[in-house]
Design an enzyme around this catalytic site. Structure first.
Site, mmCIF file in Angstrom:
data_model
loop_
_atom_site.group_PDB
_atom_site.id
_atom_site.type_symbol
_atom_site.label_atom_id
_atom_site.label_comp_id
_atom_site.label_asym_id
_atom_site.label_seq_id
_atom_site.Cartn_x
_atom_site.Cartn_y
_atom_site.Cartn_z
ATOM 1 N N ALA A 69 85.354 -79.351 102.941
ATOM 2 C CA ALA A 69 84.279 -80.350 102.935
ATOM 3 C C ALA A 69 84.365 -81.193 101.677
ATOM 4 O O ALA A 69 84.025 -82.375 101.682
ATOM 5 C CB ALA A 69 82.925 -79.666 103.029
ATOM 6 N N THR A 70 84.835 -80.601 100.594
ATOM 7 C CA THR A 70 85.007 -81.373 99.353
ATOM 8 C C THR A 70 85.927 -82.564 99.611
ATOM 9 O O THR A 70 85.638 -83.691 99.196
ATOM 10 C CB THR A 70 85.588 -80.464 98.240
ATOM 11 O OG1 THR A 70 84.650 -79.417 97.987
ATOM 12 C CG2 THR A 70 85.848 -81.232 96.964
ATOM 13 N N ASN A 149 72.343 -76.657 99.105
ATOM 14 C CA ASN A 149 73.083 -75.397 98.972
ATOM 15 C C ASN A 149 72.442 -74.431 97.980
ATOM 16 O O ASN A 149 72.622 -73.233 98.072
ATOM 17 C CB ASN A 149 74.544 -75.661 98.569
ATOM 18 C CG ASN A 149 74.663 -76.542 97.351
ATOM 19 O OD1 ASN A 149 74.063 -77.614 97.280
ATOM 20 N ND2 ASN A 149 75.431 -76.101 96.392
ATOM 21 N N GLN A 177 75.737 -77.011 104.705
ATOM 22 C CA GLN A 177 74.840 -75.851 104.803
ATOM 23 C C GLN A 177 73.941 -75.937 106.037
ATOM 24 O O GLN A 177 73.124 -75.041 106.265
ATOM 25 C CB GLN A 177 73.967 -75.746 103.547
ATOM 26 C CG GLN A 177 74.741 -75.548 102.266
ATOM 27 C CD GLN A 177 75.299 -74.133 102.116
ATOM 28 O OE1 GLN A 177 74.906 -73.208 102.829
ATOM 29 N NE2 GLN A 177 76.233 -73.944 101.189
ATOM 30 N N SER A 194 82.151 -77.785 106.847
ATOM 31 C CA SER A 194 83.146 -76.838 106.345
ATOM 32 C C SER A 194 83.130 -75.570 107.201
ATOM 33 O O SER A 194 82.051 -75.048 107.509
ATOM 34 C CB SER A 194 82.800 -76.491 104.895
ATOM 35 O OG SER A 194 83.753 -75.631 104.344
ATOM 36 N N CYS A 315 79.146 -72.594 92.009
ATOM 37 C CA CYS A 315 79.782 -73.378 90.946
ATOM 38 C C CYS A 315 78.954 -73.272 89.683
ATOM 39 O O CYS A 315 79.459 -72.993 88.606
ATOM 40 C CB CYS A 315 79.888 -74.849 91.334
ATOM 41 S SG CYS A 315 80.333 -75.087 93.047
#
Ligand code: PLP
Length: 372
Positions: A69-70, A149, A177, A194, A315
């Site tokens: 997805a990034t 998220n 999400q 994703s 992250c």
């Protein structure tokens, strides 16, 4: 181990793993080659594409597979700005977006694109009046996620898309999400998703694109994915994503009810002293982000090694920096460092949630006794 980190990633569904197996163990043809085996692999990818498109549930568009997805978000933002009409050189987004959005916008900003990053209230929601006020004919793209998220709050993406279109801008929705959990409203022109957040494999995402809204390509080469995203596709990853999406679409109601039950069990087990971060009403209930006065959340995680949960986002947890989302909803550094995120879903049991929360509560009280 009790796994309560469903926003970081989800366990692979057994159905997805078994769908992938032949494409790892036996069938190795290149899906872009004209051999019989190659055509068989290409056909399996097209079945998977349809399964994922059905799970997205939007009309008049199609999707291209990406590596994550990034990548889909980087492509959507940079490629939309590149394709925008002259004079449209601004992106509007929200302070609580994922790093993939914020850092792509930062990269564009260094290259002369203007970025407007809107604040949110204590509930984590953006004000539609602020969105409307930020929009004019200079805006190329509006990028807003559906389910956050870190805190699970749900933005009014359908309304935001309407405002974006009124100003002639495109709308990107990060639905990573949300897919399989919360219905994606009609409106966005681009949707990033994703596989590993819906019980599929890691290493594959997708960008759903409304017909005509396709961004300029970011990755050039062999012309795969209609020339929009070059690179040999992995049949195993595509088939795994397709199988996971098929189950997610079939089981969405059952999964939702299960998650509501887990949320109720979690709230009952929590007891006093805990505060939910962000809106409780406008929220995906598989995300319980909570704080407790004086708690050292990092120590709590270190003390409870057999329970997997998180500080904020995966992250933010690694960086040692307080989460930008918790700061954006008005929490102090101290409050942000006293916050934990519990994420649960399809394969979590009520007993696991209740047991983990009891142990978290005991460990938090032990910290308080130690500090007193
Ligand atoms: N957007 C959101 C809201 C996410 O939660 C994540 C993953 O943490 C991403 C984007 C990036 O997804 P991927 O892991 O596929 O790159």
């Amino acid at each position: 181990m009790i796994y309560l980190d469903y926003q970081a990633t989800t366990p692979v569904a057994p159905e997805a793993a078994s769908a992938m197996r032949p494409w790892i163990e036996e069938k190795f043809a290149n899906p872009h080659s004209p051999s019989r085996e190659g055509r068989e692999a290409a056909a399996a990818i097209e079945v998977a594409r349809k399964q994922v498109e059905r799970a997205v549930g939007l009309e008049r568009g199609s999707l291209a597979f990406t590596g994550s997805a990034t990548e889909a978000i980087n492509w959507a933002i940079k490629g939309s700005v590149e394709k925008a009409a002259p004079g449209r050189n601004r992106v509007v987004t929200v302070q609580t977006e994922h790093a993939a959005v914020l850092d792509s916008c930062g990269w564009l900003q260094e290259r002369g694109i203007e970025v407007t990053s809107l604040p949110v209230g204590n509930d984590g929601l953006v004000d539609l009046d602020d969105v409307e006020a930020a929009l004019d004919e200079s805006v190329a793209l509006v990028a807003v996620m559906l389910v956050n998220n870190e805190i699970g709050t749900i933005q009014p993406v359908g309304d935001i898309a309407r405002l974006a279109h009124k100003a002639g801008a495109s709308m990107l929705c990060d639905a990573v999400q949300a897919l399989g959990r919360v219905a994606i409203p009609e409106g966005p022109d681009l949707v990033a998703i994703s596989a590993h957040k819906i019980h599929g494999p890691k290493g594959i995402g997708a960008l759903w694109m409304r017909k005509g809204a396709e961004p300029a390509p970011l990755i050039h080469g062999g012309g795969q994915e209609r020339g929009l995203r070059s690179g040999t596709l992995s049949p195993a990853l595509c088939v795994g994503f397709g199988a996971a999406a098929g189950i997610a679409a079939e089981q969405v109601q059952g999964d939702q009810q299960h998650v509501e039950r887990l949320w109720t069990a979690a709230i009952e087990a929590l007891g006093p002293g805990w505060i939910v971060n962000g809106s409780v009403g406008e929220r995906y209930k598989g995300n319980l982000n909570i704080r407790r006065e004086g708690l050292d959340a990092a120590r709590l995680i270190a003390d409870l090694r057999d329970i997997a949960f998180s500080l904020g986002s995966a992250c933010a947890s690694g960086s040692g920096r307080p989460s930008h989302v918790l700061r954006a909803i008005g929490l102090s550094d101290r409050e942000a460092r006293s916050s934990i995120r519990l994420g649960f879903g399809r394969y979590t049991t009520e007993g696991e949630v209740a047991g983990a929360i009891r142990r978290i509560g005991e460990a938090a009280q032990a910290q308080e006794r130690f500090a007193a």
